[in-house]
Design an enzyme around this catalytic site. Structure first.
Site, PDB file in Angstrom:
ATOM      1  N   TYR A 108     -14.377  36.347   6.739  1.00 15.46           N
ATOM      2  CA  TYR A 108     -13.302  36.480   7.739  1.00 15.46           C
ATOM      3  C   TYR A 108     -12.019  36.132   7.488  1.00 15.46           C
ATOM      4  O   TYR A 108     -11.782  34.911   6.638  1.00 15.46           O
ATOM      5  CB  TYR A 108     -13.811  35.562   8.934  1.00 15.46           C
ATOM      6  CG  TYR A 108     -12.803  35.422  10.081  1.00 15.46           C
ATOM      7  CD1 TYR A 108     -12.803  36.352  11.183  1.00 15.46           C
ATOM      8  CD2 TYR A 108     -11.745  34.467  10.211  1.00 15.46           C
ATOM      9  CE1 TYR A 108     -12.062  36.542  12.224  1.00 15.46           C
ATOM     10  CE2 TYR A 108     -10.807  34.657  11.125  1.00 15.46           C
ATOM     11  CZ  TYR A 108     -10.999  35.574  12.279  1.00 15.46           C
ATOM     12  OH  TYR A 108     -10.036  35.607  13.289  1.00 15.46           O
ATOM     13  N   GLU A 196      -5.945  40.396  12.006  1.00 14.94           N
ATOM     14  CA  GLU A 196      -7.500  39.904  11.965  1.00 14.94           C
ATOM     15  C   GLU A 196      -8.127  40.954  10.965  1.00 14.94           C
ATOM     16  O   GLU A 196      -8.307  42.118  11.372  1.00 14.94           O
ATOM     17  CB  GLU A 196      -8.259  39.696  13.229  1.00 14.94           C
ATOM     18  CG  GLU A 196      -9.459  39.095  12.930  1.00 14.94           C
ATOM     19  CD  GLU A 196     -10.014  38.795  14.445  1.00 14.94           C
ATOM     20  OE1 GLU A 196     -10.435  37.662  14.776  1.00 14.94           O
ATOM     21  OE2 GLU A 196     -10.162  39.803  15.193  1.00 14.94           O
TER      22      GLU A 196
END
Length: 388
Positions: A108, A196
């Protein structure tokens, strides 16, 4: 302002961040053209401004033209509902075709503004592809952060520390440094509020690839980002919010039944809180601004009434820049022009407030004055309950 995934990846590639090769289809004919020569599995992704697409049927790996057409026919021109945009969902106008990757590891990665630290923050986790909110609660030790000095930016020692924590090899650590520096440059040069990438994968060539990407641009900086602002897809926004934006109003749609028209963001928040405290539910946030005119009030009424859930309108205006009698005239004229049939509860305060209340009383419309905000909220809640 949000970008679609395919738009975000186009921006990533401009900063030499690797993404899977992909193309976008808007019609079934285009889907057919892209899918006719499928040899290896490809990933099809519905393009909407919401997460949770995979769990809601908006992402699928297909191996044939028939599978691609079946998947696309179920989505194109229809709304896709996820946990982030329920209950109505958002319309799917484009399908992204992407090559699959041979994945060795998933991470992530995000860059955002940390309001408490007042700095840009890199967030990295070895738990890529999972709900980062849940990971932060259950396994906070898996969340790694680096705060960037606004003058010096992202430093090499910071990327090295992240690479060491993630147990990268020397070769991979060097590639991660280049990737993170490019992502930081993209973030700052385009005035982003969020970048993101989840998952950020390491493929079998030992390269970092952005498998998915979400980009949000700071609305306050859109005047500096003309090309990016032109990419906005208004179909992804609530229709009332889009109309309010073009009318110069600050409006956010909610799920209640009491429409709110207030001048001033702080006063609008207080109004919504008091409605909730009184047992009701606000249908929106609406700040018409300190210099609200009759035309502004009329536009606001039209937007409020376009919400079929609204049963009462609560107007809370402090007459500072504009006199209360002028505001009252604007409310009366707008109610007549728009044809408001539901109750309107009005709380006025400020210059010429008595004159304003007198005008409202003598209008003989379905308008009810309140002496203070607490009373106004209670009256509005009562009317809303009576109409259920």
């Amino acid at each position: 302002m949000n970008l679609h995934e395919y738009q975000a990846k186009e921006l990533l590639r401009k900063y030499e961040i690797q993404t899977p090769y992909g193309q976008v289809a808007e019609t079934l004919n285009e889907v057919n053209a892209l899918a006719k020569d499928i040899k290896n599995p490809v990933v099809l992704k519905a393009q909407i401004h919401a997460g949770g697409r995979g769990k809601s049927g908006g992402v699928k790996v297909v191996k044939s033209k028939e599978e691609a057409l079946e998947f696309s026919s179920k989505l194109l021109g229809k709304n896709l509902v996820t946990y982030q945009n329920q209950p109505s969902g958002q319309p799917v106008h484009k399908i992204l075709f992407e090559e699959t990757e041979n994945i060795i590891n998933e991470l992530y990665f995000s860059i955002l503004i940390d309001r408490e630290e007042e700095k840009v923050c890199l967030v990295v986790s070895s738990a890529g592809g999972m709900e980062i909110e849940e990971i932060s609660k259950k396994s906070p030790d898996l969340i790694l952060k680096e705060f960037c000095n606004p003058i010096t930016g992202l430093m090499d020692y910071q990327t090295r520390e992240l690479a060491n924590s993630l147990k990268f090899s020397a070769d991979l650590a060097g590639k991660f440094n280049k990737f993170a520096k490019s992502a930081y440059k993209l973030f700052t040069e385009n005035n982003l509020s969020l970048l993101e990438i989840n998952p950020l994968v390491i493929n079998d060539a030992n390269d970092f690839v952005a498998l998915d990407c979400k980009i949000s641009i700071d609305d306050n900086a859109l005047y500096k980002q003309k090309k990016l602002s032109e990419l906005r897809d208004w179909s992804q926004d609530d229709s009332k919010e889009a109309e309010a934006h073009h009318a110069g109003l600050n409006y956010i749609a909610l799920n209640g039944d009491i429409g709110c028209m207030v001048n001033g963001a702080g006063l609008a928040m207080a109004t919504m809180d008091l409605i909730q405290h009184s047992g009701g539910s606000p249908a929106n946030f609406l700040d018409v601004g300190g210099g609200a005119s009759a035309e502004t009030v009329s536009k606001a009424f039209r937007i409020l009434l376009s919400d079929k859930n609204v049963k009462v309108v609560l107007v809370n205006i402090f007459g500072g820049i504009m006199r209360c009698d002028v505001i009252a005239e604007g409310i009366i004229n707008s109610a007549k022009d728009v044809g408001v049939s539901i109750p309107i509860v009005v709380r006025l305060e400020g210059t010429n407030v008595d004159d304003g209340k007198k005008l409202l009383k003598e209008s003989y419309l379905n308008i009810h004055s309140a002496d203070n905000l607490t009373d106004a909220a209670k009256i509005a809640v009562t009317y809303a309950k009576d109409q259920k």
